[in-house]
Design an enzyme around this catalytic site. Structure first.
Site, PDB file in Angstrom:
ATOM      1  NE  ARG A  53      13.960 -31.138  61.409  1.00 37.08           N
ATOM      2  CZ  ARG A  53      15.064 -31.793  61.104  1.00 37.08           C
ATOM      3  NH1 ARG A  53      16.099 -31.733  61.874  1.00 37.08           N
ATOM      4  NH2 ARG A  53      15.143 -32.521  60.004  1.00 37.08           N
ATOM      5  CB  THR A  54       7.051 -32.786  61.959  1.00 37.78           C
ATOM      6  OG1 THR A  54       7.680 -31.726  61.235  1.00 37.78           O
ATOM      7  CG2 THR A  54       5.583 -32.471  62.141  1.00 37.78           C
ATOM      8  CE  LYS A  82      -1.284 -56.913  55.559  1.00 41.08           C
ATOM      9  NZ  LYS A  82      -1.999 -57.372  56.763  1.00 41.08           N
ATOM     10  NE  ARG A 103       5.896 -34.110  57.272  1.00 43.84           N
ATOM     11  CZ  ARG A 103       7.052 -33.620  57.706  1.00 43.84           C
ATOM     12  NH1 ARG A 103       8.167 -34.296  57.485  1.00 43.84           N
ATOM     13  NH2 ARG A 103       7.099 -32.471  58.345  1.00 43.84           N
ATOM     14  CG  HIS A 131       4.908 -28.057  57.662  1.00 45.38           C
ATOM     15  ND1 HIS A 131       4.398 -28.536  58.866  1.00 45.38           N
ATOM     16  CD2 HIS A 131       6.149 -28.593  57.540  1.00 45.38           C
ATOM     17  CE1 HIS A 131       5.303 -29.326  59.430  1.00 45.38           C
ATOM     18  NE2 HIS A 131       6.371 -29.377  58.649  1.00 45.38           N
TER      19      HIS A 131
HETATM   20  C1  NCD Z   1      10.109 -29.448  56.359  1.00 44.77           C
HETATM   21  C2  NCD Z   1       9.000 -30.212  55.676  1.00 44.77           C
HETATM   22  O1  NCD Z   1       8.825 -31.409  55.902  1.00 44.77           O
HETATM   23  O2  NCD Z   1       8.285 -29.559  54.916  1.00 44.77           O
HETATM   24  N1  NCD Z   1      10.664 -30.138  57.444  1.00 44.77           N
HETATM   25  C3  NCD Z   1      10.139 -29.948  58.693  1.00 44.77           C
HETATM   26  O3  NCD Z   1       9.009 -30.292  58.959  1.00 44.77           O
HETATM   27  N2  NCD Z   1      10.904 -29.346  59.601  1.00 44.77           N
HETATM   28  C4  NCD Z   1      11.137 -28.902  55.463  1.00 44.77           C
HETATM   29  C5  NCD Z   1      11.841 -29.812  54.485  1.00 44.77           C
HETATM   30  O4  NCD Z   1      11.634 -31.020  54.454  1.00 44.77           O
HETATM   31  O5  NCD Z   1      12.652 -29.287  53.739  1.00 44.77           O
END
Ligand code: NCD
Length: 313
Positions: A53-54, A82, A103, A131
């Site tokens: 999703r992100t 590497k 991320r 987040h």
């Molecule tokens: C979350 C995350 O990556 O922290 N997912 C997201 O971004 N929608 C929640 C999760 O992974 O449980």
């Protein structure tokens, strides 16, 4: 240039004004209108951890606004294997792009990247840290359903220890005067330093293991996945796996307007029987990631979202 690393980077007024921008961008997110506000801009997607999703909603947001995206792609096929350091990767992508969504499995990595970069960094999750872009779409969804953020009663349930979404969200909700109920197994309680920080911001927090006993008076029930990948020990995970499983039958007697949210992906904490109830908002919430991220991209790139989009004024 400042990006968005934690919710501390935004004032309450800024949050509300970004949510207003996001609301006006809804027809663009739905593809009903093409508005190339970000034409000529490039987003770098650097995801060192799995994401659906992100990553995809950042990409959708950028493309719906006429911008472009370059992806690090699978870490296994990048120079990370590497031995390239995060610092060097950031230095280089900084030169290729106008803004970076990142991320990383390490807590604090987004701030580290921001210190190394000239372009703004959008923290798409740093380990069990924060987040904030998820929080923006969560706040958008709550306001969309309840018409306001202030004074709501919100249950945050599941993995409050490792779940970065609830770390950022609880901070923001406290600043809007919400009452918080933390429902988790003992092992997955909200970290003490976060509870103390919320207390310093005047938070009204109750902690419990009893999820079902908490939902009767709630305006929002925010479920989370137990973050298996953050456990050092499989046996510890086994002790709490499947701790909460919300079923449609558990919702009898809850408030008419109560909404159930989840950042997704879900494992078994929300039974599919809940999906057809009027309370289920998690797929709507995932869609809202596009508008929230559109508004954030515009804000950090200093591109104004017009007051009147597609209207006749
Ligand atoms: C979350 C995350 O990556 O922290 N997912 C997201 O971004 N929608 C929640 C999760 O992974 O449980």
């Amino acid at each position: 240039m400042p990006g968005l690393i934690t919710m501390d980077d935004l004032s309450n007024d800024e949050i509300l004004s970004i949510l207003d921008d996001a609301e006006r961008l809804l027809p663009v997110a739905k593809g009903e209108l093409y508005l190339p506000l970000l034409q000529g801009k490039i987003l770098g997607n650097l995801f060192f951890e799995p994401s659906t999703r992100t990553r995809m909603s950042f990409e959708t947001a950028m493309k719906r606004l006429g911008g472009d995206v370059v992806n690090l792609g699978d870490v296994k096929t990048s120079s990370v294997v590497k031995g390239e350091t995060l610092f060097d990767t950031i230095q280089m992508v900084d030169g290729y792009t106008d803004i970076i969504a990142m991320r990383h499995p390490r807590q604090g990595a987004a701030q580290y990247a921001q210190d190394a970069a000239r372009v703004p960094i959008l923290n798409g999750g740093d380990g069990a840290g924060h987040h904030p872009t998820q929080t923006m779409l969560d706040l958008f969804t709550i306001r969309q359903s309840h018409g306001r953020l202030d004074g709501l009663k919100v249950v945050l349930a599941g993995d409050l220890r490792y779940g970065r979404t609830v770390h950022s969200l609880s901070h923001a909700l406290t600043r809007f005067g919400c009452e918080l109920i933390f429902a988790s197994p003992e092992l997955l309680k909200m970290p003490r330093e976060i509870v103390e920080d919320l207390g310093a911001h005047g938070a009204k927090v109750t902690e419990t293991e009893d999820l079902l006993g908490s939902i009767g008076t709630a305006d929002v029930v925010y479920m989370t996945r137990i973050q298996k990948e953050r456990f050092a020990d499989e046996d510890e995970y086994a002790k709490v796996a499947g701790a909460y499983k919300l079923q449609a039958a558990n919702l009898e007697g809850c408030k008419e307007g109560m909404i159930i949210m989840h950042p997704l992906p879900r494992v078994d904490e929300i039974h599919p029987s809940v999906d057809a109830t009027r309370h289920a908002k998690y797929f709507q919430q995932a869609f809202n990631g596009v508008v929230a991220r559109m508004a954030l991209l515009c804000r950090l790139l200093h591109v104004e979202v017009p007051a009147n989009i597609g209207g006749d004024a």
